[in-house]
Design a protein around this motif. Sequence first.
Motif, mmCIF file in Angstrom:
data_model
loop_
_atom_site.group_PDB
_atom_site.id
_atom_site.type_symbol
_atom_site.label_atom_id
_atom_site.label_comp_id
_atom_site.label_asym_id
_atom_site.label_seq_id
_atom_site.Cartn_x
_atom_site.Cartn_y
_atom_site.Cartn_z
ATOM 1 N N PHE A 151 0.839 -1.199 0.000
ATOM 2 C CA PHE A 151 0.000 0.000 0.000
ATOM 3 C C PHE A 151 0.877 1.254 0.000
ATOM 4 O O PHE A 151 0.616 2.224 -0.711
ATOM 5 N N VAL A 152 1.942 1.219 0.813
ATOM 6 C CA VAL A 152 2.870 2.354 0.877
ATOM 7 C C VAL A 152 3.496 2.607 -0.492
ATOM 8 O O VAL A 152 3.582 3.749 -0.952
ATOM 9 N N GLU A 153 3.914 1.550 -1.158
ATOM 10 C CA GLU A 153 4.533 1.702 -2.482
ATOM 11 C C GLU A 153 3.570 2.346 -3.472
ATOM 12 O O GLU A 153 3.974 3.206 -4.268
ATOM 13 N N ARG A 154 2.310 1.956 -3.410
ATOM 14 C CA ARG A 154 1.316 2.570 -4.310
ATOM 15 C C ARG A 154 1.117 4.042 -3.967
ATOM 16 O O ARG A 154 1.013 4.894 -4.854
ATOM 17 N N LEU A 155 1.076 4.336 -2.679
ATOM 18 C CA LEU A 155 0.863 5.713 -2.235
ATOM 19 C C LEU A 155 2.016 6.614 -2.679
ATOM 20 O O LEU A 155 1.803 7.782 -3.033
ATOM 21 N N LEU A 156 3.216 6.071 -2.689
ATOM 22 C CA LEU A 156 4.389 6.854 -3.044
ATOM 23 C C LEU A 156 4.484 7.162 -4.533
ATOM 24 O O LEU A 156 5.419 7.836 -4.974
ATOM 25 N N ARG A 157 3.524 6.712 -5.307
ATOM 26 C CA ARG A 157 3.497 7.068 -6.727
ATOM 27 C C ARG A 157 2.836 8.427 -6.951
ATOM 28 O O ARG A 157 2.779 8.909 -8.076
ATOM 29 N N ARG A 158 2.302 9.013 -5.894
ATOM 30 C CA ARG A 158 1.682 10.329 -5.989
ATOM 31 C C ARG A 158 2.351 11.244 -4.966
ATOM 32 O O ARG A 158 3.278 10.833 -4.261
ATOM 33 N N ASP A 159 1.918 12.514 -4.858
ATOM 34 C CA ASP A 159 2.458 13.417 -3.847
ATOM 35 C C ASP A 159 2.017 12.917 -2.473
ATOM 36 O O ASP A 159 0.824 12.961 -2.134
ATOM 37 N N VAL A 218 13.844 2.091 -0.147
ATOM 38 C CA VAL A 218 13.241 3.359 -0.581
ATOM 39 C C VAL A 218 13.138 3.362 -2.108
ATOM 40 O O VAL A 218 14.148 3.210 -2.799
ATOM 41 N N PRO A 219 11.939 3.545 -2.657
ATOM 42 C CA PRO A 219 11.775 3.530 -4.120
ATOM 43 C C PRO A 219 12.565 4.641 -4.802
ATOM 44 O O PRO A 219 12.826 5.701 -4.214
ATOM 45 N N GLN A 220 12.927 4.390 -6.046
ATOM 46 C CA GLN A 220 13.642 5.380 -6.843
ATOM 47 C C GLN A 220 12.822 6.660 -6.958
ATOM 48 O O GLN A 220 11.615 6.620 -7.187
ATOM 49 N N GLY A 221 13.474 7.803 -6.788
ATOM 50 C CA GLY A 221 12.792 9.083 -6.918
ATOM 51 C C GLY A 221 12.090 9.552 -5.663
ATOM 52 O O GLY A 221 11.497 10.636 -5.657
ATOM 53 N N VAL A 222 12.148 8.765 -4.588
ATOM 54 C CA VAL A 222 11.525 9.129 -3.316
ATOM 55 C C VAL A 222 12.592 9.657 -2.371
ATOM 56 O O VAL A 222 13.682 9.089 -2.266
ATOM 57 N N GLU A 223 12.299 10.762 -1.690
ATOM 58 C CA GLU A 223 13.232 11.324 -0.719
ATOM 59 C C GLU A 223 13.033 10.659 0.642
ATOM 60 O O GLU A 223 11.913 10.565 1.136
ATOM 61 N N ALA A 224 14.126 10.232 1.256
ATOM 62 C CA ALA A 224 14.091 9.685 2.614
ATOM 63 C C ALA A 224 14.713 10.706 3.551
ATOM 64 O O ALA A 224 15.860 11.120 3.365
ATOM 65 N N GLU A 225 13.936 11.126 4.543
ATOM 66 C CA GLU A 225 14.398 12.131 5.506
ATOM 67 C C GLU A 225 14.409 11.521 6.907
ATOM 68 O O GLU A 225 13.391 11.031 7.384
ATOM 69 N N TRP A 226 15.571 11.569 7.548
ATOM 70 C CA TRP A 226 15.682 11.118 8.932
ATOM 71 C C TRP A 226 15.672 12.344 9.835
ATOM 72 O O TRP A 226 16.369 13.335 9.563
ATOM 73 N N TRP A 265 9.195 11.138 1.251
ATOM 74 C CA TRP A 265 8.493 12.176 0.502
ATOM 75 C C TRP A 265 8.523 11.810 -0.972
ATOM 76 O O TRP A 265 9.582 11.508 -1.524
ATOM 77 N N SER A 266 7.363 11.853 -1.622
ATOM 78 C CA SER A 266 7.304 11.435 -3.021
ATOM 79 C C SER A 266 6.669 12.502 -3.913
ATOM 80 O O SER A 266 6.106 13.491 -3.430
ATOM 81 N N GLY A 267 6.744 12.256 -5.219
ATOM 82 C CA GLY A 267 6.167 13.193 -6.182
ATOM 83 C C GLY A 267 6.880 14.522 -6.143
ATOM 84 O O GLY A 267 8.100 14.600 -5.985
ATOM 85 N N SER A 268 6.125 15.599 -6.227
ATOM 86 C CA SER A 268 6.719 16.939 -6.239
ATOM 87 C C SER A 268 7.256 17.343 -4.873
ATOM 88 O O SER A 268 7.944 18.364 -4.750
#
Length: 386
Positions: free
Chosen positions: A188-196, A210-218, A231-234
């Motif tokens: 579900f998380v992976e699907r959600l990360l395809r949008r903002d 962490v999927p490609q193109g997704v920002e990981a913030e610690w 953080w994903s998308g824009s």
Amino acid sequence: MDLEAFRWLLTDDGQALLARAEEYAGDDPLAAQTRLRSLAEPARAAAALTQATLRRRAEAKFGELAARMYFTPDGLEQATRPAVARHRAARLRAFEAETLVDLGCGIGGDLVAAAEVGVVCAGVDLDPVRVAVAEANLAALGLPGAVMVADAVDVDTTPFEVAFADPARRSARGRSFSVDDWTPPWSFVERLLRRDSCVKVAPGIPHDLVPQGVEAEWVSDGGEVKEAALWSGSLATTARRATVIGRGGLATLTDEDPVAGEVRAVGDFLYEPDGAVIRAGLVTAVAAGVGGGLVDPHIAYVTSDQAFRSPFARGYRVVEELPFREKQLRAALRERGVGRLTIKKRGVDVVPEELRKRLSLSGDAEATLVMTRVAGSGTALLVQPL
């Protein structure tokens, strides 16, 4: 917690009983319960005492807001710290996000932070009690927002600019570090990360997950790593980020300019990177920032010949190197009159509490000892905090 009893607690009579419970909360629990049961039926008395007790416990996390908010025991434990939630809300405003859906809102900590900065919020949760508590918290703090009972996986997120999720990371065995145990699941998380979207995850999340193109913030707060957020998308602006929240404010470090990890001899100063920096894999960026290098390619200590103050690392002046072997180390510390010893360790098989007992020191001096590996060898460094 009984849902009906909690809702009654929000009435005028319930608020009066809650005020009494807060007076009794410091007493013996059995005595407090007995006194409250003389004023209301058992379920209502229990609900009032539970809230009063949780409000006291919540002061460490929510500060002065705790006295106006409502909690459940697990909801309080899982809730985002206000400083971290407000940082996330500030990022949303920086992206000019106006609407947010919180998929698994719990007691509403993140809803509160987003609503405070003017984001129009809606929250869903599977637990009717948590939904009622989240609604009560928004109302108690005078903030707008809608909350309803629903399964996050069934919610249509398209009407909202940003979707936020905080998957439960528990299984029947307790807290779990496996994404297979998350609710909603990782798929579900992976699907959600395809949008903002923004998804709160455990700090130990592997980088390769962490999927490609997704920002990981610690994010660390007060020196402790509290969470990671995807953080994903824009909303994604870099691959990895470390954000440090402290008394002096907030600072952030990214991997936009990767730096090679040069290994060098221990200089006059040693730096211990913040946990968020280490989790984000940005230790070499700290080394570059202090004009230094690593003490070992696999150890998160940085050394330099210059003194710096950095929000991303705690600094120490290196006084001298002491013997690493325990017998010789004990003799060296006793010779220097050390009785109170702070032991910091990284990359070596040492349990500070046990070592301190075995050293059996009794002098008047206080010292800080760093035990680590330098170029692959066990090393003990006597240091002074900057």
